[in-house]
Write a protein that holds these residues in place. Structure first.
Motif, PDB file in Angstrom:
ATOM      1  N   HIS A  27       0.828  -1.209   0.000  1.00 25.27           N
ATOM      2  CA  HIS A  27       0.000   0.000   0.000  1.00 25.27           C
ATOM      3  C   HIS A  27       0.869   1.268   0.000  1.00 25.27           C
ATOM      4  O   HIS A  27       0.522   2.270  -0.635  1.00 25.27           O
ATOM      5  CB  HIS A  27      -0.940  -0.008   1.198  1.00 25.27           C
ATOM      6  CG  HIS A  27      -2.048  -1.013   1.084  1.00 25.27           C
ATOM      7  ND1 HIS A  27      -2.854  -1.107  -0.029  1.00 25.27           N
ATOM      8  CD2 HIS A  27      -2.486  -1.973   1.947  1.00 25.27           C
ATOM      9  CE1 HIS A  27      -3.740  -2.074   0.140  1.00 25.27           C
ATOM     10  NE2 HIS A  27      -3.530  -2.618   1.322  1.00 25.27           N
ATOM     11  N   CYS A  49       2.176   1.715  -3.582  1.00 25.79           N
ATOM     12  CA  CYS A  49       1.080   2.097  -4.477  1.00 25.79           C
ATOM     13  C   CYS A  49       0.663   3.542  -4.247  1.00 25.79           C
ATOM     14  O   CYS A  49       0.411   4.294  -5.210  1.00 25.79           O
ATOM     15  CB  CYS A  49      -0.111   1.163  -4.279  1.00 25.79           C
ATOM     16  SG  CYS A  49       0.090  -0.463  -5.036  1.00 25.79           S
ATOM     17  N   ASP A  70       0.833   7.128  -6.852  1.00 25.74           N
ATOM     18  CA  ASP A  70      -0.457   7.719  -7.200  1.00 25.74           C
ATOM     19  C   ASP A  70      -0.272   9.202  -7.520  1.00 25.74           C
ATOM     20  O   ASP A  70      -0.065  10.029  -6.634  1.00 25.74           O
ATOM     21  CB  ASP A  70      -1.422   7.542  -6.022  1.00 25.74           C
ATOM     22  CG  ASP A  70      -2.826   8.030  -6.344  1.00 25.74           C
ATOM     23  OD1 ASP A  70      -3.025   8.576  -7.455  1.00 25.74           O
ATOM     24  OD2 ASP A  70      -3.721   7.873  -5.496  1.00 25.74           O
ATOM     25  N   VAL A 112      -3.647   1.816 -13.047  1.00 26.73           N
ATOM     26  CA  VAL A 112      -3.501   1.271 -11.696  1.00 26.73           C
ATOM     27  C   VAL A 112      -3.041  -0.179 -11.738  1.00 26.73           C
ATOM     28  O   VAL A 112      -2.219  -0.608 -10.924  1.00 26.73           O
ATOM     29  CB  VAL A 112      -4.829   1.396 -10.924  1.00 26.73           C
ATOM     30  CG1 VAL A 112      -4.732   0.696  -9.568  1.00 26.73           C
ATOM     31  CG2 VAL A 112      -5.195   2.861 -10.728  1.00 26.73           C
ATOM     32  N   VAL A 130       0.646  -0.265 -12.224  1.00 31.20           N
ATOM     33  CA  VAL A 130       1.343   0.136 -10.995  1.00 31.20           C
ATOM     34  C   VAL A 130       1.381  -1.025 -10.009  1.00 31.20           C
ATOM     35  O   VAL A 130       2.429  -1.316  -9.402  1.00 31.20           O
ATOM     36  CB  VAL A 130       0.676   1.374 -10.363  1.00 31.20           C
ATOM     37  CG1 VAL A 130       1.222   1.622  -8.957  1.00 31.20           C
ATOM     38  CG2 VAL A 130       0.890   2.603 -11.241  1.00 31.20           C
ATOM     39  N   LYS A 131       0.263  -1.691  -9.833  1.00 27.64           N
ATOM     40  CA  LYS A 131       0.206  -2.802  -8.876  1.00 27.64           C
ATOM     41  C   LYS A 131       1.168  -3.920  -9.267  1.00 27.64           C
ATOM     42  O   LYS A 131       1.830  -4.511  -8.412  1.00 27.64           O
ATOM     43  CB  LYS A 131      -1.227  -3.324  -8.756  1.00 27.64           C
ATOM     44  CG  LYS A 131      -2.175  -2.332  -8.081  1.00 27.64           C
ATOM     45  CD  LYS A 131      -3.621  -2.758  -8.159  1.00 27.64           C
ATOM     46  CE  LYS A 131      -3.947  -3.904  -7.236  1.00 27.64           C
ATOM     47  NZ  LYS A 131      -5.412  -4.171  -7.191  1.00 27.64           N
ATOM     48  N   VAL A 179       4.708  -2.781  -8.435  1.00 29.06           N
ATOM     49  CA  VAL A 179       4.946  -2.838  -6.993  1.00 29.06           C
ATOM     50  C   VAL A 179       5.151  -4.282  -6.538  1.00 29.06           C
ATOM     51  O   VAL A 179       6.031  -4.575  -5.715  1.00 29.06           O
ATOM     52  CB  VAL A 179       3.786  -2.168  -6.225  1.00 29.06           C
ATOM     53  CG1 VAL A 179       3.885  -2.438  -4.732  1.00 29.06           C
ATOM     54  CG2 VAL A 179       3.772  -0.668  -6.496  1.00 29.06           C
TER      55      VAL A 179
END
Length: 450
Positions: free
Chosen positions: A375, A378, A382, A410, A413-414, A417
Protein backbone atom coordinates in the motif's frame (compact mmCIF):
# COMPACT_ATOMS: atom_id res chain seq x y z
CA UNK A 1 13.16 -30.68 -33.14
CA UNK A 2 16.63 -30.51 -31.45
CA UNK A 3 17.33 -27.26 -33.33
CA UNK A 4 14.02 -25.80 -32.13
CA UNK A 5 14.88 -26.74 -28.54
CA UNK A 6 18.06 -24.66 -28.68
CA UNK A 7 16.46 -21.56 -30.25
CA UNK A 8 16.44 -18.36 -28.23
CA UNK A 9 13.56 -15.95 -27.84
CA UNK A 10 15.43 -12.87 -29.13
CA UNK A 11 18.09 -12.24 -31.75
CA UNK A 12 20.76 -10.11 -30.07
CA UNK A 13 22.53 -7.73 -32.44
CA UNK A 14 25.42 -7.07 -30.04
CA UNK A 15 26.41 -10.71 -29.54
CA UNK A 16 30.04 -11.20 -30.56
CA UNK A 17 29.71 -14.11 -32.96
CA UNK A 18 33.45 -14.87 -32.96
CA UNK A 19 33.52 -15.13 -29.17
CA UNK A 20 30.34 -17.16 -29.34
CA UNK A 21 32.00 -19.66 -31.68
CA UNK A 22 35.00 -19.97 -29.36
CA UNK A 23 32.83 -20.68 -26.31
CA UNK A 24 32.83 -24.47 -25.73
CA UNK A 25 29.56 -24.41 -23.77
CA UNK A 26 26.35 -25.73 -25.26
CA UNK A 27 23.34 -23.41 -25.52
CA UNK A 28 21.78 -25.17 -22.53
CA UNK A 29 24.95 -24.72 -20.46
CA UNK A 30 24.75 -21.01 -21.24
CA UNK A 31 21.20 -21.02 -19.89
CA UNK A 32 22.33 -22.67 -16.67
CA UNK A 33 25.13 -20.16 -16.21
CA UNK A 34 22.93 -17.14 -16.93
CA UNK A 35 20.56 -18.22 -14.20
CA UNK A 36 23.37 -19.09 -11.80
CA UNK A 37 24.97 -15.66 -12.18
CA UNK A 38 21.76 -13.62 -12.09
CA UNK A 39 21.00 -11.27 -9.20
CA UNK A 40 17.59 -12.97 -8.88
CA UNK A 41 19.34 -16.24 -8.04
CA UNK A 42 21.72 -14.57 -5.59
CA UNK A 43 18.74 -13.03 -3.74
CA UNK A 44 17.50 -16.51 -2.80
CA UNK A 45 20.12 -16.70 -0.04
CA UNK A 46 17.90 -14.26 1.85
CA UNK A 47 14.57 -16.05 1.30
CA UNK A 48 12.86 -18.50 3.65
CA UNK A 49 12.65 -22.18 2.81
CA UNK A 50 10.72 -23.10 5.98
CA UNK A 51 12.43 -21.09 8.73
CA UNK A 52 13.95 -17.66 8.17
CA UNK A 53 17.53 -17.54 6.84
CA UNK A 54 18.12 -15.03 9.63
CA UNK A 55 17.79 -17.74 12.29
CA UNK A 56 20.92 -18.38 14.32
CA UNK A 57 20.52 -22.07 13.55
CA UNK A 58 21.85 -22.79 10.00
CA UNK A 59 18.79 -24.06 8.09
CA UNK A 60 18.37 -24.30 4.33
CA UNK A 61 17.35 -21.16 2.51
CA UNK A 62 15.92 -20.98 -1.01
CA UNK A 63 19.37 -20.74 -2.56
CA UNK A 64 20.88 -23.81 -0.87
CA UNK A 65 17.62 -25.63 -1.57
CA UNK A 66 17.82 -24.73 -5.27
CA UNK A 67 21.43 -25.90 -5.52
CA UNK A 68 20.46 -29.28 -4.09
CA UNK A 69 17.42 -29.54 -6.35
CA UNK A 70 19.76 -28.91 -9.29
CA UNK A 71 22.11 -31.72 -8.17
CA UNK A 72 19.23 -34.15 -7.72
CA UNK A 73 17.67 -33.17 -11.06
CA UNK A 74 20.90 -33.68 -12.95
CA UNK A 75 21.45 -37.05 -11.27
CA UNK A 76 17.93 -38.18 -12.19
CA UNK A 77 18.65 -37.46 -15.86
CA UNK A 78 21.92 -39.41 -15.79
CA UNK A 79 20.12 -42.30 -14.09
CA UNK A 80 17.41 -42.31 -16.74
CA UNK A 81 19.74 -42.12 -19.71
CA UNK A 82 21.92 -44.95 -18.40
CA UNK A 83 19.10 -47.30 -19.42
CA UNK A 84 19.11 -48.02 -23.17
CA UNK A 85 15.33 -48.29 -23.49
CA UNK A 86 14.79 -45.02 -21.61
CA UNK A 87 17.48 -43.31 -23.69
CA UNK A 88 15.66 -44.38 -26.87
CA UNK A 89 12.38 -42.95 -25.58
CA UNK A 90 14.17 -39.75 -24.54
CA UNK A 91 15.54 -39.37 -28.06
CA UNK A 92 12.06 -39.91 -29.48
CA UNK A 93 10.81 -37.11 -27.22
CA UNK A 94 13.40 -34.75 -28.73
CA UNK A 95 16.02 -35.26 -26.07
CA UNK A 96 16.37 -34.95 -22.30
CA UNK A 97 19.36 -32.80 -21.41
CA UNK A 98 20.89 -32.68 -17.91
CA UNK A 99 21.85 -29.03 -18.41
CA UNK A 100 18.24 -28.11 -19.23
CA UNK A 101 16.97 -29.86 -16.11
CA UNK A 102 19.70 -28.30 -13.98
CA UNK A 103 18.92 -24.84 -15.34
CA UNK A 104 15.20 -25.28 -14.64
CA UNK A 105 15.97 -26.49 -11.11
CA UNK A 106 18.12 -23.42 -10.45
CA UNK A 107 15.32 -21.17 -11.76
CA UNK A 108 12.32 -22.88 -10.16
CA UNK A 109 12.21 -20.69 -7.03
CA UNK A 110 13.33 -17.35 -8.46
CA UNK A 111 9.80 -16.00 -8.08
CA UNK A 112 9.44 -16.72 -4.38
CA UNK A 113 8.91 -13.39 -2.60
CA UNK A 114 10.25 -12.52 0.87
CA UNK A 115 8.83 -14.94 3.48
CA UNK A 116 7.87 -17.49 0.83
CA UNK A 117 4.32 -18.72 0.47
CA UNK A 118 2.80 -16.36 3.05
CA UNK A 119 3.82 -13.34 0.94
CA UNK A 120 2.85 -15.15 -2.25
CA UNK A 121 -0.73 -15.52 -1.02
CA UNK A 122 -0.83 -11.95 0.30
CA UNK A 123 0.47 -10.42 -2.95
CA UNK A 124 -2.07 -12.44 -4.91
CA UNK A 125 -4.91 -11.10 -2.74
CA UNK A 126 -3.65 -7.53 -3.04
CA UNK A 127 -3.35 -7.71 -6.83
CA UNK A 128 -6.78 -9.19 -7.50
CA UNK A 129 -8.45 -6.78 -5.05
CA UNK A 130 -9.97 -3.50 -6.19
CA UNK A 131 -12.95 -4.39 -8.31
CA UNK A 132 -13.21 -4.50 -12.09
CA UNK A 133 -11.37 -1.22 -12.62
CA UNK A 134 -8.28 -2.05 -10.58
CA UNK A 135 -8.07 -5.84 -10.27
CA UNK A 136 -5.07 -7.64 -11.79
CA UNK A 137 -6.98 -10.80 -12.59
CA UNK A 138 -4.05 -13.20 -12.78
CA UNK A 139 -2.75 -12.10 -9.40
CA UNK A 140 0.54 -13.45 -8.12
CA UNK A 141 2.11 -16.90 -8.11
CA UNK A 142 5.74 -17.79 -7.47
CA UNK A 143 5.91 -20.12 -10.46
CA UNK A 144 4.55 -17.49 -12.84
CA UNK A 145 6.89 -14.91 -11.33
CA UNK A 146 9.87 -17.20 -11.98
CA UNK A 147 8.87 -17.32 -15.66
CA UNK A 148 8.37 -13.53 -15.65
CA UNK A 149 11.85 -12.98 -14.21
CA UNK A 150 13.70 -15.05 -16.81
CA UNK A 151 11.66 -13.71 -19.76
CA UNK A 152 11.07 -10.10 -18.72
CA UNK A 153 12.56 -8.69 -15.52
CA UNK A 154 16.11 -10.05 -15.36
CA UNK A 155 18.73 -8.04 -17.24
CA UNK A 156 21.31 -9.66 -19.52
CA UNK A 157 21.29 -7.29 -22.51
CA UNK A 158 20.15 -3.70 -22.87
CA UNK A 159 18.24 -4.42 -26.10
CA UNK A 160 16.29 -7.56 -25.03
CA UNK A 161 14.17 -8.43 -22.03
CA UNK A 162 15.05 -11.21 -19.62
CA UNK A 163 17.85 -13.75 -19.82
CA UNK A 164 16.97 -14.79 -23.40
CA UNK A 165 16.89 -18.50 -22.54
CA UNK A 166 16.33 -21.33 -24.99
CA UNK A 167 12.96 -22.79 -25.78
CA UNK A 168 13.80 -26.08 -24.00
CA UNK A 169 14.81 -24.38 -20.76
CA UNK A 170 11.75 -22.12 -20.73
CA UNK A 171 9.54 -25.18 -21.21
CA UNK A 172 11.33 -26.99 -18.39
CA UNK A 173 10.68 -24.09 -16.00
CA UNK A 174 6.93 -24.40 -16.62
CA UNK A 175 5.75 -26.71 -13.85
CA UNK A 176 2.19 -25.56 -14.63
CA UNK A 177 2.16 -24.91 -18.41
CA UNK A 178 -0.93 -22.72 -18.64
CA UNK A 179 -2.09 -19.17 -17.93
CA UNK A 180 -4.43 -18.50 -15.01
CA UNK A 181 -8.05 -19.37 -15.66
CA UNK A 182 -11.13 -17.85 -13.92
CA UNK A 183 -11.81 -20.95 -11.80
CA UNK A 184 -10.85 -24.55 -11.14
CA UNK A 185 -7.46 -26.16 -10.76
CA UNK A 186 -5.84 -23.82 -13.27
CA UNK A 187 -6.99 -20.86 -11.20
CA UNK A 188 -5.15 -22.07 -8.10
CA UNK A 189 -1.80 -22.82 -9.78
CA UNK A 190 -0.48 -21.45 -13.06
CA UNK A 191 2.84 -21.01 -14.82
CA UNK A 192 2.78 -17.60 -16.54
CA UNK A 193 1.03 -14.24 -16.28
CA UNK A 194 -0.87 -12.75 -19.19
CA UNK A 195 1.89 -10.13 -19.46
CA UNK A 196 4.21 -12.98 -20.61
CA UNK A 197 1.68 -14.76 -22.83
CA UNK A 198 3.75 -14.12 -25.98
CA UNK A 199 6.85 -15.65 -24.39
CA UNK A 200 4.71 -18.52 -23.11
CA UNK A 201 3.22 -19.18 -26.57
CA UNK A 202 6.64 -18.99 -28.22
CA UNK A 203 8.31 -21.51 -25.91
CA UNK A 204 5.41 -23.98 -26.15
CA UNK A 205 5.28 -23.89 -29.95
CA UNK A 206 5.00 -25.86 -32.04
CA UNK A 207 4.46 -29.31 -30.55
CA UNK A 208 2.97 -28.19 -27.19
CA UNK A 209 0.71 -25.44 -28.54
CA UNK A 210 -2.84 -25.91 -27.26
CA UNK A 211 -1.92 -28.57 -24.69
CA UNK A 212 -1.46 -28.44 -20.93
CA UNK A 213 1.13 -31.22 -20.83
CA UNK A 214 4.46 -30.36 -19.28
CA UNK A 215 7.70 -31.64 -20.73
CA UNK A 216 9.65 -34.55 -19.26
CA UNK A 217 12.36 -32.07 -18.25
CA UNK A 218 9.79 -29.97 -16.34
CA UNK A 219 8.50 -33.12 -14.60
CA UNK A 220 12.07 -34.04 -13.61
CA UNK A 221 12.59 -30.56 -12.16
CA UNK A 222 9.39 -30.87 -10.14
CA UNK A 223 10.27 -34.32 -8.82
CA UNK A 224 13.81 -33.20 -7.89
CA UNK A 225 12.23 -30.33 -5.94
CA UNK A 226 10.04 -32.76 -4.00
CA UNK A 227 12.96 -35.04 -3.17
CA UNK A 228 15.26 -32.27 -1.97
CA UNK A 229 12.52 -30.56 0.04
CA UNK A 230 11.42 -33.79 1.72
CA UNK A 231 14.90 -34.81 2.82
CA UNK A 232 16.77 -31.65 3.72
CA UNK A 233 13.91 -30.05 5.67
CA UNK A 234 13.59 -33.22 7.77
CA UNK A 235 17.35 -33.09 8.31
CA UNK A 236 17.25 -29.42 9.35
CA UNK A 237 14.53 -29.82 11.92
CA UNK A 238 15.76 -33.09 13.36
CA UNK A 239 19.07 -31.32 14.05
CA UNK A 240 17.12 -28.45 15.61
CA UNK A 241 15.24 -30.85 17.91
CA UNK A 242 11.80 -30.29 16.33
CA UNK A 243 11.25 -33.49 14.28
CA UNK A 244 11.77 -36.58 16.53
CA UNK A 245 13.09 -39.04 13.94
CA UNK A 246 14.56 -41.20 16.70
CA UNK A 247 11.21 -41.47 18.54
CA UNK A 248 9.26 -42.16 15.37
CA UNK A 249 11.22 -45.40 15.00
CA UNK A 250 10.78 -46.59 18.58
CA UNK A 251 7.52 -45.03 19.78
CA UNK A 252 4.46 -46.53 18.07
CA UNK A 253 2.09 -43.98 19.64
CA UNK A 254 4.15 -41.03 18.38
CA UNK A 255 4.19 -42.60 14.94
CA UNK A 256 0.43 -43.18 15.02
CA UNK A 257 -0.29 -39.57 16.06
CA UNK A 258 1.81 -38.19 13.24
CA UNK A 259 0.38 -40.55 10.63
CA UNK A 260 -3.20 -39.81 11.61
CA UNK A 261 -2.65 -36.05 11.34
CA UNK A 262 -0.74 -36.33 8.05
CA UNK A 263 -3.29 -38.62 6.42
CA UNK A 264 -6.19 -36.44 7.55
CA UNK A 265 -4.49 -33.28 6.19
CA UNK A 266 -3.83 -34.81 2.78
CA UNK A 267 -7.47 -35.98 2.47
CA UNK A 268 -6.61 -39.01 0.35
CA UNK A 269 -8.82 -41.97 -0.48
CA UNK A 270 -8.45 -45.32 1.26
CA UNK A 271 -5.99 -46.95 -1.13
CA UNK A 272 -3.73 -43.87 -1.24
CA UNK A 273 -3.82 -43.57 2.55
CA UNK A 274 -2.75 -47.17 2.90
CA UNK A 275 0.06 -46.66 0.41
CA UNK A 276 1.37 -43.61 2.31
CA UNK A 277 1.20 -45.39 5.65
CA UNK A 278 2.96 -48.44 4.26
CA UNK A 279 5.60 -46.27 2.58
CA UNK A 280 6.39 -44.54 5.87
CA UNK A 281 6.63 -47.81 7.80
CA UNK A 282 9.02 -49.17 5.16
CA UNK A 283 11.11 -46.01 4.79
CA UNK A 284 14.75 -45.82 5.87
CA UNK A 285 13.67 -43.54 8.73
CA UNK A 286 11.77 -46.42 10.34
CA UNK A 287 13.85 -49.36 9.07
CA UNK A 288 17.23 -47.89 10.07
CA UNK A 289 16.36 -44.97 12.31
CA UNK A 290 18.78 -42.84 14.27
CA UNK A 291 20.54 -43.57 17.57
CA UNK A 292 18.78 -40.82 19.53
CA UNK A 293 18.11 -37.07 19.55
CA UNK A 294 20.73 -34.98 17.75
CA UNK A 295 23.35 -33.65 20.19
CA UNK A 296 26.06 -32.83 17.68
CA UNK A 297 28.55 -35.62 18.30
CA UNK A 298 30.61 -37.03 15.44
CA UNK A 299 28.51 -40.21 15.60
CA UNK A 300 25.26 -38.18 15.51
CA UNK A 301 26.46 -36.31 12.44
CA UNK A 302 27.64 -39.38 10.57
CA UNK A 303 24.43 -41.30 11.38
CA UNK A 304 22.25 -38.47 10.08
CA UNK A 305 24.36 -38.10 6.96
CA UNK A 306 24.13 -41.84 6.34
CA UNK A 307 20.33 -41.73 6.62
CA UNK A 308 19.89 -38.77 4.25
CA UNK A 309 22.35 -40.32 1.80
CA UNK A 310 20.33 -43.56 1.80
CA UNK A 311 17.14 -41.63 1.11
CA UNK A 312 18.50 -39.45 -1.69
CA UNK A 313 20.38 -42.34 -3.28
CA UNK A 314 17.31 -44.57 -3.28
CA UNK A 315 15.07 -41.87 -4.73
CA UNK A 316 17.49 -41.03 -7.53
CA UNK A 317 18.26 -44.65 -8.39
CA UNK A 318 14.83 -46.25 -8.21
CA UNK A 319 12.11 -43.64 -8.66
CA UNK A 320 11.87 -42.66 -12.33
CA UNK A 321 11.27 -44.20 -15.73
CA UNK A 322 9.81 -43.10 -19.07
CA UNK A 323 6.51 -44.23 -20.51
CA UNK A 324 4.21 -43.37 -23.39
CA UNK A 325 1.13 -41.46 -22.24
CA UNK A 326 -2.42 -41.67 -23.55
CA UNK A 327 -1.69 -38.77 -25.91
CA UNK A 328 1.23 -40.67 -27.40
CA UNK A 329 3.80 -38.33 -25.87
CA UNK A 330 6.72 -39.61 -23.80
CA UNK A 331 6.10 -38.88 -20.12
CA UNK A 332 7.93 -39.26 -16.81
CA UNK A 333 6.67 -42.06 -14.57
CA UNK A 334 7.44 -41.96 -10.82
CA UNK A 335 7.36 -45.13 -8.76
CA UNK A 336 4.14 -44.82 -6.72
CA UNK A 337 5.60 -46.23 -3.49
CA UNK A 338 8.55 -43.82 -3.58
CA UNK A 339 6.24 -40.93 -4.47
CA UNK A 340 4.12 -41.81 -1.42
CA UNK A 341 7.21 -41.99 0.80
CA UNK A 342 8.45 -38.58 -0.31
CA UNK A 343 4.99 -37.15 0.30
CA UNK A 344 4.79 -38.47 3.84
CA UNK A 345 8.29 -37.15 4.62
CA UNK A 346 7.13 -33.69 3.53
CA UNK A 347 4.27 -34.06 6.01
CA UNK A 348 6.80 -34.39 8.86
CA UNK A 349 7.80 -30.76 8.36
CA UNK A 350 4.16 -29.67 8.20
CA UNK A 351 3.20 -31.49 11.38
CA UNK A 352 6.17 -30.69 13.59
CA UNK A 353 7.32 -27.30 12.24
CA UNK A 354 5.08 -25.34 9.88
CA UNK A 355 1.96 -25.62 12.03
CA UNK A 356 3.79 -24.73 15.26
CA UNK A 357 2.41 -21.64 17.12
CA UNK A 358 5.74 -19.81 16.77
CA UNK A 359 5.73 -19.99 12.98
CA UNK A 360 2.00 -19.21 12.75
CA UNK A 361 2.52 -15.99 14.74
CA UNK A 362 5.55 -15.11 12.63
CA UNK A 363 3.60 -15.57 9.40
CA UNK A 364 0.87 -13.22 10.68
CA UNK A 365 3.45 -10.47 11.13
CA UNK A 366 4.98 -11.17 7.72
CA UNK A 367 1.60 -10.78 6.01
CA UNK A 368 1.07 -7.47 7.77
CA UNK A 369 4.48 -6.22 6.64
CA UNK A 370 3.93 -7.20 2.99
CA UNK A 371 0.50 -5.56 2.96
CA UNK A 372 1.89 -2.34 4.43
CA UNK A 373 4.75 -2.20 1.92
CA UNK A 374 2.38 -2.80 -0.98
CA UNK A 375 0.00 0.00 0.00
CA UNK A 376 2.89 2.39 0.75
CA UNK A 377 4.45 1.95 -2.69
CA UNK A 378 1.08 2.10 -4.48
CA UNK A 379 0.27 5.35 -2.67
CA UNK A 380 3.67 6.77 -3.62
CA UNK A 381 2.98 6.04 -7.30
CA UNK A 382 -0.46 7.72 -7.20
CA UNK A 383 -0.12 10.95 -9.20
CA UNK A 384 -3.53 12.16 -7.98
CA UNK A 385 -2.20 12.01 -4.43
CA UNK A 386 1.02 13.82 -5.36
CA UNK A 387 0.66 15.55 -8.78
CA UNK A 388 4.33 16.57 -8.78
CA UNK A 389 5.45 12.97 -8.40
CA UNK A 390 7.73 13.64 -5.46
CA UNK A 391 6.81 10.44 -3.60
CA UNK A 392 7.74 8.25 -6.55
CA UNK A 393 11.41 8.80 -5.70
CA UNK A 394 11.10 6.19 -2.93
CA UNK A 395 11.19 3.67 -5.81
CA UNK A 396 14.61 2.46 -6.98
CA UNK A 397 15.59 3.95 -10.35
CA UNK A 398 14.90 0.77 -12.35
CA UNK A 399 11.31 0.73 -11.10
CA UNK A 400 10.85 4.48 -11.59
CA UNK A 401 11.80 3.94 -15.24
CA UNK A 402 9.14 1.26 -15.50
CA UNK A 403 6.54 3.52 -13.88
CA UNK A 404 7.29 6.18 -16.48
CA UNK A 405 6.65 3.65 -19.27
CA UNK A 406 3.53 2.20 -17.62
CA UNK A 407 0.52 2.25 -19.95
CA UNK A 408 -1.78 0.05 -17.85
CA UNK A 409 -2.88 2.56 -15.21
CA UNK A 410 -3.50 1.27 -11.70
CA UNK A 411 -3.16 -2.34 -12.79
CA UNK A 412 0.28 -1.64 -14.19
CA UNK A 413 1.34 0.14 -11.00
CA UNK A 414 0.21 -2.80 -8.88
CA UNK A 415 2.19 -5.28 -10.99
CA UNK A 416 5.30 -3.09 -10.77
CA UNK A 417 4.95 -2.84 -6.99
CA UNK A 418 4.55 -6.62 -6.73
CA UNK A 419 7.72 -7.02 -8.81
CA UNK A 420 9.58 -4.63 -6.51
CA UNK A 421 8.51 -6.33 -3.28
CA UNK A 422 8.97 -9.86 -4.57
CA UNK A 423 12.49 -8.97 -5.69
CA UNK A 424 13.61 -8.00 -2.19
CA UNK A 425 15.41 -10.23 0.27
CA UNK A 426 13.71 -10.63 3.61
CA UNK A 427 16.25 -8.40 5.34
CA UNK A 428 15.61 -5.72 2.70
CA UNK A 429 11.83 -5.99 3.12
CA UNK A 430 12.10 -5.52 6.88
CA UNK A 431 14.59 -2.63 6.60
CA UNK A 432 12.61 -0.82 3.88
CA UNK A 433 9.38 -1.22 5.82
CA UNK A 434 10.99 0.17 8.97
CA UNK A 435 12.37 3.14 7.05
CA UNK A 436 9.14 3.97 5.21
CA UNK A 437 7.02 3.68 8.37
CA UNK A 438 9.46 5.68 10.51
CA UNK A 439 10.27 2.78 12.84
CA UNK A 440 13.96 3.11 11.92
CA UNK A 441 15.13 5.92 9.68
CA UNK A 442 18.34 4.23 8.63
CA UNK A 443 21.25 6.19 7.20
CA UNK A 444 21.20 8.85 4.52
CA UNK A 445 24.19 7.04 2.97
CA UNK A 446 22.48 3.63 2.67
CA UNK A 447 22.49 2.05 -0.78
CA UNK A 448 18.71 2.01 -1.01
CA UNK A 449 17.54 -1.04 -3.00
CA UNK A 450 20.15 -0.61 -5.74
Amino acid sequence: MPALRAERRHKIAKVDTAAHRDDPRSEFQRDRDRILYSSAFRRLSGITQVASPGELYPVHNRLTHSLKVAQVGRSLVHQLLADAAAAALAAEAGGIDPDVVEAACLAHDLGHPPFGHVAEFELNALLVDGGEAQSVSDGYDGNAQSFRIVTNLAVRYDDALGLNLTRATLRAILKYPWLREPEGQRHDKWGAFHSERDDFAWCRAPEFTGTNERTVEAALMDWADDIAYAVHDVEDFFRAGLIPLDRLKTDARERARFLQSALDRTALDGESRERMERAFEESAIIRYGLPGPFRGSRYDRSSLRDLTSRLIGDYITNSVSLTRGASGRIQLAIHPDIEAEVRILKELTWYYVIESPALVAQRFGQRTLIRSLFHTFCDAADTKRDPKGRDVTIFPLYFRERLERNQAGVRGVKRIVADLISGMSEAQAVAVHQRLTGQSLGSALDMYLQ
